[in-house]
Write an enzyme that holds these catalytic residues in place. Sequence first.
Site, mmCIF file in Angstrom:
data_model
loop_
_atom_site.group_PDB
_atom_site.id
_atom_site.type_symbol
_atom_site.label_atom_id
_atom_site.label_comp_id
_atom_site.label_asym_id
_atom_site.label_seq_id
_atom_site.Cartn_x
_atom_site.Cartn_y
_atom_site.Cartn_z
ATOM 1 N N ARG A 81 -49.061 -4.904 46.238
ATOM 2 C CA ARG A 81 -49.413 -3.566 45.241
ATOM 3 C C ARG A 81 -49.965 -4.485 44.031
ATOM 4 N NH1 ARG A 81 -43.558 -1.876 41.590
ATOM 5 N NH2 ARG A 81 -45.176 -1.183 40.380
ATOM 6 N N HIS A 82 -50.752 -3.872 42.989
ATOM 7 C CA HIS A 82 -50.621 -4.886 41.966
ATOM 8 C C HIS A 82 -49.611 -5.878 41.974
ATOM 9 C CE1 HIS A 82 -49.028 -2.151 39.695
ATOM 10 N NE2 HIS A 82 -49.544 -1.223 40.097
ATOM 11 N N GLY A 83 -49.624 -6.583 40.673
ATOM 12 C CA GLY A 83 -48.571 -7.511 39.653
ATOM 13 C C GLY A 83 -47.945 -6.588 39.250
ATOM 14 N N GLY A 349 -53.426 -2.764 45.561
ATOM 15 C CA GLY A 349 -53.469 -0.732 45.558
ATOM 16 C C GLY A 349 -52.079 -0.824 44.470
ATOM 17 N N ALA A 392 -46.348 -6.921 43.474
ATOM 18 C CA ALA A 392 -47.036 -7.388 44.227
ATOM 19 C C ALA A 392 -46.292 -7.153 45.805
ATOM 20 C CB ALA A 392 -46.881 -9.130 43.900
#
Length: 463
Positions: A81-83, A349, A392
């Site tokens: 996952r994005h931060g 993603g 994340a």
Amino acid sequence: MLLIPRETTIFQFVTTLFCLLTYAKPDDDLNIPAIAKYFGPTSRYEDVNLNLKEDILAVNTSILQPPSAQCRQIHLTAIIRHGTRYPTSKNIKKMQQMYQLVREKASGKESWLREIQEHWRMWYTEDMDGRLVQKGADDHKHLAVRLSKLFPSLISEEKLRGGRIKFITSSKHRCVNSTEAFKAGLTQLWGIQDVQFNHTVNDALMRFFDRCTRFVQDVLNNPSAVAEVKRFEKGPEMRTVREKIADRLGVEHSLITEDMAGAAFDLCAYEFTINAVTSPWCWLFDEADAQVVEYANDLKEFWKRGYGHDINRKSSCLLFHDVFSRLEKAANESKSGQQVTEAVTIQVGHADTLLPLLTLLGFFNDTDALTSTNYLTQARRSFRTGRMLPYAANFLLALFDCGEGELRLQPLLNERPVPFPGMVDGQTSSMPLYRDVRARYRELLQGCDFESECQLFQHDAEL
Ligand SMILES: *[C@@H]1O[C@H](CO)[C@@H](O)[C@H](O)[C@H]1NC(C)=O
Ligand SMILES: *[C@@H]1O[C@H](CO)[C@@H](O)[C@H](O)[C@H]1NC(C)=O
Ligand SMILES: *[C@@H]1O[C@H](CO)[C@@H](O)[C@H](O)[C@H]1NC(C)=O
Ligand SMILES: *[C@@H]1O[C@H](CO)[C@@H](O)[C@H](O)[C@H]1NC(C)=O
Ligand SMILES: *[C@@H]1O[C@H](CO)[C@@H](O)[C@H](O)[C@H]1NC(C)=O
């Protein structure tokens, strides 16, 4: 001396005592809001992996325990996952309204309330709309360094320079920025300045949910798909939370709508996740309130992305097959004595990318569904977005070659080894044979066709 009313049962007394003890626990980190563990998808990664609080680059390599010294790491797929990011503009608008309401209407006399009214500044602006914050770039930089320590023979300078580490990202700026940060983590680690490493943007893979027509129509754009969520929002537990917020502020109950309660919770959560401060907004919730809001958030994810509807899981079929065919290619290459072409695949993603895949694979599957009426009996549920999907959050599949054609596959969630659901069998549970994993998911490997699952009315046609 504690005063104990006559009617108090022993149980209540013990509970009270316990709460007092918990409250006063000396090693409590005072910089962390007491309710931080209930922040759901707005949780910080280091609050899920506590050992990172002391050292953000800490890695315990002995968590990976292949059955023999012969086993070599041959491939790693990481879906991340994005931060940490800003709230979306939709949420920011609600936060602004809540702030206005508190400034203009709140009549309470508490010092935290004066703090909000007189000193706290509404610094969120709509153009921040879900963008990655600096903390979020750091989340990915640090993750990259930790993964290079955990998988030193795969995430190495040689393999990066050799083009054997591939990066795939969703087109959203927060994901592209996270991917860049992950790469920067590695290039800075190895002092690489002469090369630019590229990534591929692939929304079909990383934002499959937008393209699954049946999911969009039956779930995303269908209010009845989340009827349980709406019922819980209007139900007794959430009503109590709203009334307690109104009472703490000294405003009429009717002013604290569902949106305003959510905005207050977001204000507490984002101030902490983005800036590491415990803001006065957190005073609007006690632990019991936060648990109810956490449940409301989990309930929403359950019905929109999780087990609530079968199409939620099936919308990830494309990603599922992509991952398994990549593993198969690496397995084939390794078995035939060739070099594995793609040693590492880093895929960045969303929570919405990870959750359908994790539920497709059967992770976090509680016996009972989460509903509007079983808040109490779900107190020990495994489906907790704060544990599963902090910023994340990552799902890793590490393939090992143990010699003589014996391949093993280790899944890790947020850098911790986990067993595949339904494959827990004593010693081999945490690093099963690759072929046993394929057998476990045979049905999905042979079916789970994105086109037919996501086509409209396919199931009606079958009847
Ligand atoms: C590292 O992991 C191993 C295996 O899980 C565990 O026994 C050990 O206590 C961990 N060490 C630290 C310092 O956390
Ligand atoms: C994200 O990328 C944009 C465009 O490259 C850049 O301006 C911005 O500073 C980046 N943000 C972070 C947090 O890295
Ligand atoms: C990255 O892309 C650029 C432009 O497309 C290309 O010139 C460069 O060789 C690529 N770098 C690598 C390491 O593949
Ligand atoms: C891997 O090998 C099997 C058996 O030889 C073959 O059926 C399959 O197509 C190969 N898959 C890939 C991705 O190379
Ligand atoms: C989840 O659990 C239920 C009940 O235990 C079971 O029927 C179902 O097959 C499980 N789903 C998955 C995807 O494993």
